[in-house]
Design an enzyme around this catalytic site. Structure first.
Site, mmCIF file in Angstrom:
data_model
loop_
_atom_site.group_PDB
_atom_site.id
_atom_site.type_symbol
_atom_site.label_atom_id
_atom_site.label_comp_id
_atom_site.label_asym_id
_atom_site.label_seq_id
_atom_site.Cartn_x
_atom_site.Cartn_y
_atom_site.Cartn_z
ATOM 1 N N LYS A 78 51.689 38.423 37.297
ATOM 2 C CA LYS A 78 52.558 38.282 36.194
ATOM 3 C C LYS A 78 53.865 38.091 36.632
ATOM 4 O O LYS A 78 55.116 37.374 36.198
ATOM 5 C CB LYS A 78 52.622 39.502 35.334
ATOM 6 N N LYS A 119 41.581 33.399 34.476
ATOM 7 C CA LYS A 119 40.717 34.193 33.291
ATOM 8 C C LYS A 119 41.166 33.780 31.912
ATOM 9 O O LYS A 119 42.335 33.347 31.807
ATOM 10 C CB LYS A 119 41.092 35.725 33.709
ATOM 11 N N LYS A 157 44.003 36.750 26.327
ATOM 12 C CA LYS A 157 44.427 36.762 25.061
ATOM 13 C C LYS A 157 45.966 36.516 24.666
ATOM 14 O O LYS A 157 46.147 36.062 23.432
ATOM 15 C CB LYS A 157 43.846 38.245 24.273
HETATM 16 P P1 TYM Z 1 42.676 43.789 28.023
HETATM 17 O O1 TYM Z 1 43.290 44.024 26.839
HETATM 18 O O2 TYM Z 1 43.498 42.958 28.737
HETATM 19 O O3 TYM Z 1 41.261 43.472 28.060
HETATM 20 C C1 TYM Z 1 40.348 44.471 27.301
HETATM 21 C C2 TYM Z 1 39.035 44.404 27.942
HETATM 22 O O4 TYM Z 1 38.474 43.181 28.053
HETATM 23 C C3 TYM Z 1 38.168 42.753 29.382
HETATM 24 N N1 TYM Z 1 38.769 41.252 29.511
HETATM 25 C C4 TYM Z 1 37.844 40.567 29.953
HETATM 26 N N2 TYM Z 1 36.340 40.548 30.290
HETATM 27 C C5 TYM Z 1 35.825 39.351 30.737
HETATM 28 N N3 TYM Z 1 36.496 38.266 30.561
HETATM 29 C C6 TYM Z 1 37.796 38.154 30.395
HETATM 30 N N4 TYM Z 1 38.271 36.899 30.251
HETATM 31 C C7 TYM Z 1 38.433 39.117 30.007
HETATM 32 N N5 TYM Z 1 39.657 39.408 29.564
HETATM 33 C C8 TYM Z 1 39.740 40.738 29.239
HETATM 34 C C9 TYM Z 1 39.001 43.695 30.384
HETATM 35 O O5 TYM Z 1 38.438 43.579 31.416
HETATM 36 C C10 TYM Z 1 39.190 44.818 29.398
HETATM 37 O O6 TYM Z 1 38.115 45.681 29.878
HETATM 38 N N6 TYM Z 1 44.681 47.600 30.766
HETATM 39 C C11 TYM Z 1 43.797 47.226 30.013
HETATM 40 C C12 TYM Z 1 43.694 48.371 28.547
HETATM 41 C C13 TYM Z 1 43.626 49.616 28.855
HETATM 42 C C14 TYM Z 1 42.417 50.302 29.402
HETATM 43 C C15 TYM Z 1 42.840 51.571 29.275
HETATM 44 C C16 TYM Z 1 41.153 50.005 29.844
HETATM 45 C C17 TYM Z 1 44.606 50.304 28.688
HETATM 46 N N7 TYM Z 1 44.059 51.657 28.911
HETATM 47 C C18 TYM Z 1 42.121 52.443 29.708
HETATM 48 C C19 TYM Z 1 40.478 50.762 30.374
HETATM 49 C C20 TYM Z 1 40.479 52.321 30.224
HETATM 50 C C21 TYM Z 1 43.879 45.701 29.271
HETATM 51 O O7 TYM Z 1 44.858 45.228 29.236
HETATM 52 O O8 TYM Z 1 42.807 45.248 28.947
#
Ligand code: TYM
Length: 336
Positions: A116, A198, A201
């Site tokens: 980032k 990747k 979103k």
């Molecule tokens: P976030 O919001 O980016 O994504 C949520 C979940 O989706 C998975 N993911 C993907 N998996 C496969 N391919 C992709 N292109 C893809 N994009 C996203 C992410 O690995 C994630 O599992 N920091 C985290 C949110 C969070 C969290 C937590 C997760 C906050 N607290 C505690 C686990 C435990 C995040 O921004 O995920």
């Protein structure tokens, strides 16, 4: 003692941008598959969303929209605790304590922060830097044993495990050590416009991702305009054919077919054929989710009621851990 002696899960998605098919395949689909075997907490990480610029009204609306999408994807409120991060103040409180024990060097190593930073120096803030500590607090508050995530979050989870070690070394056993759970397939769905990065979103180009609630026509258009590779043969090869391999991964997860079966099915056909069938499959898979989502969004009172009840449930657990932590680090007990 944990509820029913089941192991505990916590996972979340940050409420920025639109939930994508990557989130669905890499995370939410696994969450629903685990809801019977585990004591599950699934959260909309709205505090995390503040690490990037947000328009307040849109952030507020998106929080509820994500919540409804969780339910629409099949997360059962009878089986899971489903809540909004900001409704449980213990997250921010534990994050502060953990921040005070987290080495700067560990945060400096976080790939996502480096990426980032490399993209833009403009919106860097302290929250973005310490974000993995808040994520550790999310997990440790519930004494989670297992954290289902996609590949991209694995490093953050390792930091959570390191923080457990640091804290235990200083104050003795306090938290469960969380293990990652990464689904076998689709752990990393790639961007439709740049299949070497990747699917994200919050990508500025909406053509790069498929949103769970994109209308069918939009899904079809985006899949048809996905970047593919030289050649025409539908075959899985992530280094030589990252574009078509990514589409095959989505197809494989949603259809349950292996890459080999897909190659056989599309023998003698071209990329365009796969795109047409993939679009039909994505639309068919998401139709019941979208129908349920639109129904839920008409019933805000129901959603608000669930949020209230479930955040109370989450708080009951979170509080217990926080009291333990405050005591261990030596804070004077709060009057009851
Ligand atoms: P976030 O919001 O980016 O994504 C949520 C979940 O989706 C998975 N993911 C993907 N998996 C496969 N391919 C992709 N292109 C893809 N994009 C996203 C992410 O690995 C994630 O599992 N920091 C985290 C949110 C969070 C969290 C937590 C997760 C906050 N607290 C505690 C686990 C435990 C995040 O921004 O995920």
């Amino acid at each position: 003692m944990k509820k029913n002696d089941k192991k505990t899960i916590l996972s979340a998605s940050t409420s920025s941008g639109d939930l994508t098919i990557g989130n669905y395949i890499g995370a939410i689909n696994n969450w629903t598959a685990l809801q019977d075997q585990y004591n599950c907490y699934y959260m909309v990480a709205d505090l995390h969303a503040l690490t990037t610029p947000q328009e307040p009204k849109a952030l507020r609306e998106r929080g509820l929209s994500f919540y409804a999408q969780y339910l629409a994807c099949g997360l059962d409120p009878e089986k899971n605790t489903l809540f909004m991060q900001s409704h449980v103040p213990e997250h921010a409180e534990l994050a502060w304590i953990l921040n005070c024990f987290c080495p700067m060097g560990a945060l400096n190593r976080m790939t996502q922060f480096k990426e980032k930073t490399a993209k833009s120096e403009k919106n860097l803030n302290a929250g973005l830097f310490t974000y993995p500590v808040l994520m550790a607090a999310d997990i440790l508050l519930y004494q989670a044993d297992v954290v289902p995530v996609g590949e991209d979050q694995k490093q953050h989870l390792e930091l959570a495990r390191d923080l457990v070690d640091i804290f235990h070394h200083r104050f003795g056993e306090t938290f469960s050590t969380p293990d990652p759970y990464i689904g076998k397939m689709g752990a990393r769905i790639m961007s439709l416009q740049d299949p070497t990065s990747k699917m994200s979103k919050s990508d500025e180009n909406p053509k790069s991702f498929l949103s769970i609630i994109d209308p069918p026509k939009t899904l079809e258009k985006k899949i048809k305009s996905a970047v593919t590779d030289l050649g025409t043969e539908v075959s899985f090869d992530q280094s030589e054919k990252p574009g078509i391999s990514n589409l095959m991964t989505i197809y494989s997860v949603l259809s349950g077919k292996t890459y080999q079966q897909i190659e056989t099915d599309f023998e003698g056909k071209m990329y365009g054929h796969l795109k047409i069938e993939l679009a039909a499959l994505v639309i068919e898979t998401l139709k019941p989710v979208q129908d349920k989502y639109h129904d839920l969004m008409k019933n805000k009172d129901y959603l608000d009621g669930l949020l209230r009840d479930h955040s109370e449930k989450a708080r009951a657990t979170a509080k217990q851990t926080l009291i333990k932590v405050y005591d261990k680090v030596g804070l004077y007990p709060r009057p009851l």
